[in-house]
Design an enzyme around this catalytic site. Structure first.
Site, PDB file in Angstrom:
ATOM      1  N   GLY A  28      -0.293   1.204   4.566  1.00 15.45           N
ATOM      2  CA  GLY A  28      -0.339  -0.053   5.302  1.00 15.45           C
ATOM      3  C   GLY A  28      -1.154   0.137   6.552  1.00 15.45           C
ATOM      4  N   TYR A  53      -1.407  -1.801  15.289  1.00 20.38           N
ATOM      5  CA  TYR A  53      -0.879  -0.775  16.148  1.00 20.38           C
ATOM      6  C   TYR A  53      -0.987   0.598  15.501  1.00 20.38           C
ATOM      7  CZ  TYR A  53       3.085   1.812  18.139  1.00 20.38           C
ATOM      8  OH  TYR A  53       3.899   2.756  18.680  1.00 20.38           O
ATOM      9  N   ALA A  54      -0.855   0.647  14.189  1.00 18.43           N
ATOM     10  CA  ALA A  54      -0.879   1.949  13.530  1.00 18.43           C
ATOM     11  C   ALA A  54      -1.258   1.803  12.062  1.00 18.43           C
ATOM     12  CB  ALA A  54       0.489   2.615  13.629  1.00 18.43           C
ATOM     13  N   VAL A  77      -0.510   3.640   8.312  1.00 18.87           N
ATOM     14  CA  VAL A  77       0.470   4.529   7.705  1.00 18.87           C
ATOM     15  C   VAL A  77      -0.099   5.085   6.411  1.00 18.87           C
ATOM     16  CG1 VAL A  77       2.803   4.738   6.845  1.00 18.87           C
ATOM     17  CG2 VAL A  77       2.311   3.180   8.709  1.00 18.87           C
ATOM     18  N   ASP A 116      16.079  -2.387  19.623  1.00 18.89           N
ATOM     19  CA  ASP A 116      15.306  -3.222  18.700  1.00 18.89           C
ATOM     20  C   ASP A 116      15.919  -3.148  17.303  1.00 18.89           C
ATOM     21  OD1 ASP A 116      13.497  -5.042  17.940  1.00 18.89           O
ATOM     22  OD2 ASP A 116      11.807  -3.668  17.768  1.00 18.89           O
ATOM     23  N   GLY A 174      -1.958  -1.806  10.399  1.00 19.28           N
ATOM     24  CA  GLY A 174      -1.667  -2.910  11.308  1.00 19.28           C
ATOM     25  C   GLY A 174      -2.461  -2.764  12.583  1.00 19.28           C
TER      26      GLY A 174
END
Lengths: 411, 402
Positions: free
Chosen positions: A66, A70-71, A73, A187, A68
């Site tokens: 995946g 932000y990161a 994977v 969270d 995104g």
């Protein structure tokens, strides 16, 4: 806003070295040489770099699971043993890295995951960096997706109260472990609860976590994904404790039972959330929550909804049984002092009463979850996966959460 | 003729047999060794050799020839053959001794029954086997491996053989009884399982038949639907043509609509198939667990342990004990500060953390810890817990053994 959110968790200076500040333990590092000419001075070159590349070479990176904002994977396996799978979360470097170094989220995540080892908390095997100062977290491989997927798939997944009990128990154990070690997760939500191959729940995403604060040390109230945020944070309390996580757990509990978000405020803003909480739990007043009116964000309510009775709750959540509803009420108590602690939750008779929590192998699961893991891990905390378009436009829900404000000026 | 009559009657007899063996199993078992001992004597005698030649009752001497309704009954106490009317006559008033000369067993009427097998030896062997089977009813799943199971079967056969052939009777009977006493619950449980299995199998078959019928019905309905749709499409095209559309365009459109419909249907059928497969495999596993049956039992034994919500994790403090109240103004002030309190700030968290921090590292020696660290590195699997242990030790906490 007296306290700047920057006061919130200034984590220790990055322990993973940057080139200019060699790791103190290595002792020999003179700093800036590149590792290539290490032939001349093999040890002096940069011991940290060597260790780093050593660690990096242990893994063989596979396909991308995946990606995104932000990161990214990746799936990977150990070079020595191809059967051992891991997930590598490669944190993307943005422009802010140049100025500030590594973002707080990744630092927090590394910091807490390195210390917390519990069967229900995602395991961080190692951390290494690559050429361009990218951080790579080697995480446990969790192929079964997350709890949200199970909750939302009302078509093909059905589960029993025993399954709910098993999942909640695993979550509560993880939370108890965090709190006992002085860590607030901040969270908790179904899509941060990943499912391991054997069905075990793993608490993930410590990007918003922080150690419990000392007295008079303010913490930000702008944290936790809004639907799972407790009332004291809407009232801008700056001193809070583990009770915030318990509220989130209560929301997850209710969501598991009714298969719908408990406080689905729309549009998602604080006012609507407070309204919804008043509606579903009751209006916070000085009677049921002494001192609440002294909180900074408290607004004197125009109309007062009386606290919901046990029968009101039972009417909605009957399927979990009397004891389950009792626990739910105690987890979703307005006054954080009255709300159960993590230990109190585990001491509740609900867990030991019938039905017995399902065994791991009996828990329902959803196949083909590796991509899901990629999806969940790549997110920033405080962000729901449902707002894809908003994200693309750069105004995701995550923007409202503290960590983003740290870099807000840069964007 | 008599043989014919007997074999005709064999079926109902067998049924009754099964019932007596099943229901009265416990009593039978209890009497067993006595019976067998006695049979010891009986065996050499009359029952076997006078069988073939005479179809006459040894008590009243009436014969089949004279009385075609004559039925012979035996009693598993001694297996002596007596005609039905004699049984009625002698045993109606309660237990009496066997009317055969030289046999002094006390017999009861309710135990008399018809012979299933012509050979009384076989009859007796079957009886013994039934009884042994009722007690030694272990299943393959109870054993670690095939080897153990086979050993067990061998033992059971040894016992059976001894009982049948009157070898080592005392010793064998002792073993038999000892086993029965020691394993009462397991025997009962296995009996129940066997019964359930039988019922489950029947139910499964029924369900399968039902499913098959449903599938056939669905297929037929689908076919009809398809035919009707094609018909409709054709009519639609005709109608549009009649209304004066462009012939080529209309036919092409009609074909496209048909095609689309068919594709949709194919997709639906596929989905259906998948669903059915899923359901089928679900059934399959259910059936197989039912057949394997006992596989579940060791697991069932496990959960005996009550649920520990803490998962075996306890934090105890070796070096200090938490007090409810600390007289330090830093804490006292905080406790009075309404903003801290109303926000849910818990001072105890702070005091506990401070105390842990104050005592952390005590009792931990660098050398030992280094060793443990290495151990952790070697054993990847224990990595998590061991590190947690280390961490806990480090902070002065100890973990209770899991």
């Amino acid at each position: 806003m007296a306290a700047s959110p920057a006061l919130d968790v200034p984590p220790d200076p990055p322990f993973k070295r940057r080139k200019t500040t060699p790791e103190p333990t290595s002792g020999t590092g003179t700093g800036t040489d590149s590792p290539d000419d290490s032939a001349s001075a093999p040890l002096a070159a940069d011991l940290a770099d060597q260790l780093d590349s050593q660690e990096r070479k242990k893994y063989v990176k596979g396909k991308k699971l995946g990606s995104g904002q932000y990161a990214d994977v990746f799936e990977a396996h150990l070079l020595a043993d191809p059967k051992k799978l891991v997930a590598i979360k490669k944190i993307k470097v943005g422009p802010e890295v140049q100025e500030f170094g590594i973002s707080y989220d990744s630092l927090r995540e590394i910091r807490f995951l390195q210390e917390l080892h519990h069967p229900n908390i995602i395991k961080l095997h190692a951390v290494f960096s690559t050429k361009n100062q990218n951080l790579n977290l080697v995480l446990e491989h969790l192929p079964q997706g997350d709890l949200l997927k199970l909750i939302q798939d009302t078509q093909s997944i059905s589960y029993t109260p025993a399954d709910i009990k098993a999942w909640m128990l695993m979550l509560q154990r993880a939370i108890y472990f965090c709190h006992a070690n002085g860590v607030l997760h901040r969270d908790i939500k179904p899509n941060n609860l990943l499912i391991a191959a054997d069905g075990e729940i793993k608490l993930a995403d410590f990007g918003l976590a922080r150690p419990m604060a000392d007295p008079y040390q303010p913490m930000t109230y702008n944290t936790i994904t809004i639907w799972y945020r407790p009332p004291e944070l809407f009232f801008q309390a700056q001193h809070y404790g583990g009770a915030v996580d318990i509220w989130s757990c209560g929301c997850v509990f209710a969501e598991l039972i009714s298969r719908d978000v408990l406080f689905r405020a729309w549009p998602e803003n604080e006012i609507n959330m407070v309204k919804l909480i008043c509606e579903k739990v009751g209006t916070p007043t000085e009677e049921n929550w002494p001192g609440v009116s002294k909180l900074k964000g408290y607004v004197t309510p125009s109309e007062i909804v009386p606290i919901k009775t046990r029968d009101d709750w039972l009417a909605v959540f009957r399927s979990i049984g009397e004891l389950g509803v009792d626990l739910l009420i105690k987890m979703l108590t307005l006054d954080p002092r009255v709300r159960l602690t993590a230990e109190g939750v585990l001491r509740h008779p609900f867990w030991t009463a019938a039905p017995r929590p399902s065994r791991l192998e009996d828990l329902p699961r959803k196949g083909g979850g590796v991509e899901v893991m990629g999806d969940s891990l790549k997110q920033r905390g405080g962000e729901l996966p449902r707002n894809g378009e908003a994200n693309a436009a750069g105004v995701g829900r995550g923007d409202k959460v503290a960590r983003k404000i740290d870099f807000g000026a840069m964007k | 003729m008599s043989r014919l009559a007997q074999s005709n009657r064999a079926a109902p007899v067998a049924k009754r047999d099964a019932r007596t063996a099943g229901v009265g199993g416990a009593q039978d078992g209890e009497l067993l060794h006595n019976n067998l001992e006695r049979m010891n004597i009986d065996q050499q005698g009359d029952s076997t050799d006078n069988r073939p030649k005479s179809e006459a009752c040894p008590v009243c001497n009436s014969t089949k020839y004279l009385n075609s309704n004559l039925r012979f009954l035996v009693n598993p106490e001694c297996y002596h053959k007596v005609c039905e009317s004699c049984v009625d006559r002698i045993f109606s008033n309660g237990p009496a001794t066997c009317p055969i000369q030289g046999c002094s067993r006390t017999l009861r009427k309710h135990r008399f029954r018809e012979q299933t097998f012509e050979d009384i030896k076989v009859e007796r062997e079957v009886d013994i086997r039934k009884r042994v089977q009722a007690v030694f009813n272990r299943r393959e799943d109870d054993f670690e491996g095939l080897r153990d199971y086979n050993d067990y079967l061998n033992d059971v056969e040894d016992i059976t053989f001894n009982l049948i052939n009157n070898i080592d009777l005392e010793d064998t009977n002792r073993r038999f009884e000892a086993y029965q006493k020691a394993n009462q619950t397991i025997i009962a449980e296995n009996e129940r399982l066997a019964r359930e299995e039988k019922m489950g199998f029947a139910a499964n078959q029924k369900a399968e038949r039902l499913l098959a019928r449903e599938r056939r019905d669905a297929a037929r309905r689908e076919e009809e639907d398809e035919r009707r749709e094609i018909e409709e499409g054709r009519r639609d095209v005709l109608k549009r043509l009649a209304a004066g559309g462009d012939a080529e365009k209309v036919t092409k459109e009609g074909q496209q609509v048909q095609l689309k419909k068919r594709l949709n249907k194919q997709a639906a059928a596929q989905r259906q198939q998948e669903l059915q497969n899923a359901a089928g495999t679900g059934n399959g596993t259910a059936a197989s667990t039912m057949l394997k049956g006992l596989k579940a039992r060791p697991k069932k034994a496990e959960p005996e342990a009550p649920i520990d919500p803490f998962g075996g994790l306890r934090f105890t403090h070796k070096y200090f004990e938490m007090q409810d109240d600390y007289r330090w103004e830093g804490i006292q002030d905080t406790m009075k500060d309404v903003r801290h309190m109303a926000g849910g700030y818990d001072v105890r968290d702070f005091t506990q953390r401070s105390l842990v921090a104050a005592f952390s590292g005590l009792g931990v020696f660098a050398g030992e810890e280094g060793g443990e660290m290495e151990k952790v590195m070697v054993d990847e699997k224990a990595l998590g817990t061991a590190r947690a242990d280390l961490g806990l030790k480090d902070s002065g906490m100890a973990e209770a053994p899991r």
